[in-house]
Design a protein around this motif. Structure first.
Motif, PDB file in Angstrom:
ATOM      1  N   SER A  67       0.906  -1.447   0.212  1.00  0.00           N
ATOM      2  CA  SER A  67      -0.247   0.088   0.390  1.00  0.00           C
ATOM      3  C   SER A  67       0.754   1.194   0.278  1.00  0.00           C
ATOM      4  O   SER A  67       1.074   2.327  -0.192  1.00  0.00           O
ATOM      5  CB  SER A  67      -0.794   0.552   1.017  1.00  0.00           C
ATOM      6  N   GLU A  68       2.183   1.281   0.637  1.00  0.00           N
ATOM      7  CA  GLU A  68       2.724   1.858   0.209  1.00  0.00           C
ATOM      8  C   GLU A  68       3.572   3.305  -2.108  1.00  0.00           C
ATOM      9  O   GLU A  68       4.712   2.511  -1.658  1.00  0.00           O
ATOM     10  CB  GLU A  68       4.623   1.638   0.678  1.00  0.00           C
ATOM     11  N   HIS A  69       2.097   3.550  -1.848  1.00  0.00           N
ATOM     12  CA  HIS A  69       2.148   3.727  -3.061  1.00  0.00           C
ATOM     13  C   HIS A  69       2.454   5.032  -3.134  1.00  0.00           C
ATOM     14  O   HIS A  69       1.776   6.614  -3.172  1.00  0.00           O
ATOM     15  CB  HIS A  69       1.177   3.871  -4.462  1.00  0.00           C
ATOM     16  N   ILE A  70       3.776   5.850  -2.442  1.00  0.00           N
ATOM     17  CA  ILE A  70       4.052   7.589  -2.007  1.00  0.00           C
ATOM     18  C   ILE A  70       3.922   7.922  -3.444  1.00  0.00           C
ATOM     19  O   ILE A  70       5.042   8.157  -4.841  1.00  0.00           O
ATOM     20  CB  ILE A  70       5.287   7.408  -1.287  1.00  0.00           C
ATOM     21  N   LYS A  71       3.382   9.244  -3.461  1.00  0.00           N
ATOM     22  CA  LYS A  71       3.291  10.022  -4.647  1.00  0.00           C
ATOM     23  C   LYS A  71       3.147  11.440  -4.065  1.00  0.00           C
ATOM     24  O   LYS A  71       2.891  12.120  -3.239  1.00  0.00           O
ATOM     25  CB  LYS A  71       1.095   9.721  -5.533  1.00  0.00           C
ATOM     26  N   GLU A  72       3.844  11.864  -5.515  1.00  0.00           N
ATOM     27  CA  GLU A  72       3.794  13.938  -5.211  1.00  0.00           C
ATOM     28  C   GLU A  72       3.157  14.359  -6.600  1.00  0.00           C
ATOM     29  O   GLU A  72       2.915  13.807  -7.531  1.00  0.00           O
ATOM     30  CB  GLU A  72       5.428  13.996  -4.851  1.00  0.00           C
ATOM     31  N   VAL A  73       4.075  16.132  -6.001  1.00  0.00           N
ATOM     32  CA  VAL A  73       3.841  16.094  -7.361  1.00  0.00           C
ATOM     33  C   VAL A  73       5.069  16.194  -7.668  1.00  0.00           C
ATOM     34  O   VAL A  73       6.629  16.314  -7.744  1.00  0.00           O
ATOM     35  CB  VAL A  73       3.117  18.020  -7.177  1.00  0.00           C
ATOM     36  N   VAL A  74       4.725  16.072  -9.511  1.00  0.00           N
ATOM     37  CA  VAL A  74       6.062  15.009 -10.519  1.00  0.00           C
ATOM     38  C   VAL A  74       5.691  16.097 -11.515  1.00  0.00           C
ATOM     39  O   VAL A  74       5.034  16.224 -12.202  1.00  0.00           O
ATOM     40  CB  VAL A  74       5.685  14.003 -10.551  1.00  0.00           C
ATOM     41  N   SER A  75       6.954  16.769 -11.992  1.00  0.00           N
ATOM     42  CA  SER A  75       6.742  17.487 -13.329  1.00  0.00           C
ATOM     43  C   SER A  75       7.451  16.220 -14.169  1.00  0.00           C
ATOM     44  O   SER A  75       8.605  15.873 -13.839  1.00  0.00           O
ATOM     45  CB  SER A  75       8.441  18.584 -13.279  1.00  0.00           C
ATOM     46  N   LEU A  76       6.584  16.187 -15.361  1.00  0.00           N
ATOM     47  CA  LEU A  76       6.445  15.429 -16.762  1.00  0.00           C
ATOM     48  C   LEU A  76       7.453  15.720 -17.583  1.00  0.00           C
ATOM     49  O   LEU A  76       8.260  15.314 -17.608  1.00  0.00           O
ATOM     50  CB  LEU A  76       5.216  15.240 -17.615  1.00  0.00           C
ATOM     51  N   ASN A  77       7.602  17.147 -17.816  1.00  0.00           N
ATOM     52  CA  ASN A  77       8.892  17.543 -17.975  1.00  0.00           C
ATOM     53  C   ASN A  77      10.329  16.834 -17.838  1.00  0.00           C
ATOM     54  O   ASN A  77      10.996  16.770 -18.703  1.00  0.00           O
ATOM     55  CB  ASN A  77       8.905  19.181 -18.159  1.00  0.00           C
ATOM     56  N   LYS A  78      10.625  16.567 -16.621  1.00  0.00           N
ATOM     57  CA  LYS A  78      11.580  16.678 -15.605  1.00  0.00           C
ATOM     58  C   LYS A  78      11.722  15.161 -15.718  1.00  0.00           C
ATOM     59  O   LYS A  78      12.697  14.275 -16.293  1.00  0.00           O
ATOM     60  CB  LYS A  78      11.225  16.861 -14.238  1.00  0.00           C
ATOM     61  N   VAL A  79      10.762  14.332 -16.015  1.00  0.00           N
ATOM     62  CA  VAL A  79      10.619  13.086 -15.981  1.00  0.00           C
ATOM     63  C   VAL A  79      11.714  12.944 -17.218  1.00  0.00           C
ATOM     64  O   VAL A  79      11.527  11.845 -17.547  1.00  0.00           O
ATOM     65  CB  VAL A  79       9.846  12.249 -15.483  1.00  0.00           C
ATOM     66  N   LEU A  80      10.736  12.798 -18.332  1.00  0.00           N
ATOM     67  CA  LEU A  80      10.342  12.864 -19.385  1.00  0.00           C
ATOM     68  C   LEU A  80      11.951  13.488 -20.109  1.00  0.00           C
ATOM     69  O   LEU A  80      13.174  13.017 -20.925  1.00  0.00           O
ATOM     70  CB  LEU A  80       9.853  13.954 -20.826  1.00  0.00           C
ATOM     71  N   GLN A  81      12.497  14.505 -19.767  1.00  0.00           N
ATOM     72  CA  GLN A  81      13.784  15.030 -20.401  1.00  0.00           C
ATOM     73  C   GLN A  81      15.072  13.748 -19.383  1.00  0.00           C
ATOM     74  O   GLN A  81      15.615  13.444 -20.220  1.00  0.00           O
ATOM     75  CB  GLN A  81      14.526  15.829 -19.937  1.00  0.00           C
ATOM     76  N   LYS A  82      14.846  13.858 -18.378  1.00  0.00           N
ATOM     77  CA  LYS A  82      15.452  12.902 -17.720  1.00  0.00           C
ATOM     78  C   LYS A  82      15.646  11.205 -18.834  1.00  0.00           C
ATOM     79  O   LYS A  82      16.833  10.913 -18.551  1.00  0.00           O
ATOM     80  CB  LYS A  82      15.426  12.351 -16.288  1.00  0.00           C
ATOM     81  N   MET A  83      14.623  10.733 -19.021  1.00  0.00           N
ATOM     82  CA  MET A  83      14.506   9.269 -20.063  1.00  0.00           C
ATOM     83  C   MET A  83      14.725  10.000 -20.895  1.00  0.00           C
ATOM     84  O   MET A  83      16.128   9.013 -21.972  1.00  0.00           O
ATOM     85  CB  MET A  83      12.981   9.323 -20.354  1.00  0.00           C
ATOM     86  N   ILE A  84      14.736  10.836 -21.293  1.00  0.00           N
ATOM     87  CA  ILE A  84      15.645  10.979 -22.905  1.00  0.00           C
ATOM     88  C   ILE A  84      16.692  11.230 -23.010  1.00  0.00           C
ATOM     89  O   ILE A  84      17.328  10.420 -24.429  1.00  0.00           O
ATOM     90  CB  ILE A  84      15.143  12.741 -23.799  1.00  0.00           C
ATOM     91  N   GLU A  85      17.826  12.146 -22.080  1.00  0.00           N
ATOM     92  CA  GLU A  85      18.631  11.868 -21.504  1.00  0.00           C
ATOM     93  C   GLU A  85      19.306  10.703 -21.593  1.00  0.00           C
ATOM     94  O   GLU A  85      20.431  10.136 -22.132  1.00  0.00           O
ATOM     95  CB  GLU A  85      18.993  12.453 -20.648  1.00  0.00           C
ATOM     96  N   PHE A  86      18.951   9.035 -21.255  1.00  0.00           N
ATOM     97  CA  PHE A  86      19.099   8.196 -20.097  1.00  0.00           C
ATOM     98  C   PHE A  86      19.280   7.418 -21.266  1.00  0.00           C
ATOM     99  O   PHE A  86      20.054   6.511 -21.872  1.00  0.00           O
ATOM    100  CB  PHE A  86      18.327   7.602 -19.353  1.00  0.00           C
ATOM    101  N   ILE A  87      18.416   6.988 -22.210  1.00  0.00           N
ATOM    102  CA  ILE A  87      18.464   6.540 -24.061  1.00  0.00           C
ATOM    103  C   ILE A  87      19.852   7.185 -24.693  1.00  0.00           C
ATOM    104  O   ILE A  87      19.238   6.576 -25.821  1.00  0.00           O
ATOM    105  CB  ILE A  87      16.509   6.022 -24.091  1.00  0.00           C
ATOM    106  N   GLN A  88      20.217   8.049 -25.084  1.00  0.00           N
ATOM    107  CA  GLN A  88      20.394   8.225 -25.862  1.00  0.00           C
ATOM    108  C   GLN A  88      21.624   7.524 -26.055  1.00  0.00           C
ATOM    109  O   GLN A  88      21.472   7.444 -27.836  1.00  0.00           O
ATOM    110  CB  GLN A  88      21.302   9.805 -25.292  1.00  0.00           C
ATOM    111  N   PHE A  89      22.540   7.487 -25.561  1.00  0.00           N
ATOM    112  CA  PHE A  89      23.080   6.663 -25.968  1.00  0.00           C
ATOM    113  C   PHE A  89      22.866   5.027 -26.874  1.00  0.00           C
ATOM    114  O   PHE A  89      22.714   4.635 -27.879  1.00  0.00           O
ATOM    115  CB  PHE A  89      23.987   5.685 -25.264  1.00  0.00           C
ATOM    116  N   GLU A  90      21.928   4.578 -26.502  1.00  0.00           N
ATOM    117  CA  GLU A  90      20.725   3.425 -27.097  1.00  0.00           C
ATOM    118  C   GLU A  90      20.462   4.338 -28.774  1.00  0.00           C
ATOM    119  O   GLU A  90      20.127   3.279 -29.458  1.00  0.00           O
ATOM    120  CB  GLU A  90      19.619   2.901 -26.247  1.00  0.00           C
ATOM    121  N   VAL A  91      19.886   5.161 -28.756  1.00  0.00           N
ATOM    122  CA  VAL A  91      19.557   6.078 -29.959  1.00  0.00           C
ATOM    123  C   VAL A  91      20.772   6.272 -30.954  1.00  0.00           C
ATOM    124  O   VAL A  91      20.080   6.034 -31.859  1.00  0.00           O
ATOM    125  CB  VAL A  91      18.739   7.553 -29.630  1.00  0.00           C
ATOM    126  N   ILE A  92      21.647   6.762 -29.883  1.00  0.00           N
ATOM    127  CA  ILE A  92      22.928   6.864 -31.589  1.00  0.00           C
ATOM    128  C   ILE A  92      23.456   4.794 -32.064  1.00  0.00           C
ATOM    129  O   ILE A  92      24.318   4.757 -33.175  1.00  0.00           O
ATOM    130  CB  ILE A  92      24.220   6.972 -30.664  1.00  0.00           C
TER     131      ILE A  92
END
Length: 393
Positions: free
Chosen positions: A238-263
């Motif tokens: 039951s410990e689904h901790i939720k808070e106000v999250v910036s989707l721009n921040k989350v998406l940017q983080k994921m895009i940077e994370f997969i840049q090596f795989e893109v190349i």
């Protein structure tokens, strides 16, 4: 004079209706000729009867029948009006050929028969439009009731499907908890002793290829166990901790994370993300897991294609949701398989576990969001996620 008018109308009514029918250009296409002739012949009979007696009830009954017929046949009210206008003109032209109708302003203040005939026609048209409008409203209510009934049936079906999906995940969660507990410890021990054996082998280079294969399979088992544990935690914690999250921040983080795989994969990867996406109330780590999994799926889908194109879009919706879409030009998904795409253990990849999309759907559902997949022969495949924007209130 009454008898003269009645005699003329009865004698020439077929001629009047026939001329009207030939001149009228607004006749309903789905009416039979006999029905139209019969309807307008009865109008002449009604005018004749009106000189001899009160016809209020008969007039309303006839108007109701005609109004219902016109409404059921989807005839435009302007066409009904035009039909009546032509009918009135033909009737008066033929009547005046045979009889001169006196006016009230002549000698002895004679009865105005012309006003009487026009009054019957006006009353008939008025009541026809009243019943025509009433019938249309009834049909509209019936249609709305049917639509509401169909929508309710659809909601019930969707609820049942959601319950079935949740029950499946619940069973998997129970299975995962037990399996993870029973398998993780012995697998860890086996891998540890295997590494020890390899290290102490007199000729480790000879068994290196075998050891690499076994190690790879251990890693696969470890990944599968992690998927099971993910499902187990979501179903039993039951410990689904939720808070106000910036989707721009989350998406940017994921895009940077997969840049090596893109190349590395030589993928044409495009982004179209609104810089001012509304925040959402969510578990940030879970959203990262969803987007990372979907992006990797898209990359794998285009890997063996000449056009390796993947695009991620994110926009705010006026409805208070944020929409994120991931598109790829890989193989399309057949319609018969689309209904199973989020089911646990169903996978389109030969080496897939069939748990990735099931976990993604469970995460999005737990955030009161929606996830859908559309796949067409020419458009490629698009997976769309809609998440409710955070409400400051």
């Amino acid at each position: 004079m009454k008898k003269t008018i009645i005699r003329v109308l009865q004698k020439r009514k077929n001629e009047i209706v026939g001329i009207w029918y030939s001149e009228c250009t607004h006749l309903p296409k789905n009416f039979s000729r006999d029905m139209l002739i019969s309807m307008h012949t009865s109008i002449i009979d009604m005018i004749c009867d009106s000189f001899m007696e009160q016809i209020d009830d008969d007039l309303k009954n006839s108007a109701r029948k005609m109004g219902v017929i016109y409404a059921d046949k989807h005839v435009c009210v302007s066409d009904v009006f035009m039909n009546f206008k032509i009918f009135r003109r033909v009737l008066w032209s033929k009547l005046k050929e045979c009889v001169e109708i006196p006016r009230r302003n002549e000698v002895n203040d004679r009865y105005d028969y012309g006003i009487h005939i026009n009054q019957v026609l006006d009353d008939l048209y008025y009541w026809l439009t009243v019943y025509y409008d009433k019938r249309l409203k009834e049909k509209l209510r019936d249609s709305q009731d049917r639509i509401q009934s169909l929508q309710q049936d659809q909601r019930i079906k969707e609820l049942k499907l959601k319950q079935m999906h949740e029950q499946k995940l619940e069973v998997i969660g129970q299975l995962a908890a037990g399996m993870a507990h029973e398998l993780r410890n012995p697998l860890t021990s086996i891998k540890g002793f295997l590494q020890l054996i390899h290290k102490e082998h007199p000729h480790p280079e000879r068994v290196k290829s075998y050891f690499d294969i076994i190690s790879k399979e251990f890693d696969r088992l470890h990944l599968l166990l992690n998927h099971f544990l993910t499902l187990a935690r979501r179903n039993h914690s039951s410990e689904h901790i939720k808070e106000v999250v910036s989707l721009n921040k989350v998406l940017q983080k994921m895009i940077e994370f997969i840049q090596f795989e893109v190349i590395y994969r030589s993928i044409n990867f495009q982004t179209d993300i609104d810089p001012d996406l509304q925040p959402v109330t969510a578990n940030e780590a879970e959203l990262e897991q969803v987007f990372l999994n979907l992006l990797k799926n898209a990359f794998e889908a285009v890997q063996d294609h000449k056009e390796k194109y993947v695009r991620i879009q994110a926009v705010n919706e006026d409805s208070g949701f944020v929409r994120i879409s991931i598109f790829n030009t890989g193989d399309t998904i057949p319609p018969e398989l689309m209904v199973k795409i989020f089911e646990p253990f169903f996978s389109l990849k030969s080496t897939g576990t069939g748990l990735g999309l099931a976990i993604c759907k469970q995460i999005i559902d737990s955030h009161q969001g929606e996830i859908h997949i559309h796949s067409g022969e020419e458009e490629g495949t698009t997976i769309t996620i809609r998440l409710p924007a955070h409400s400051a209130s």
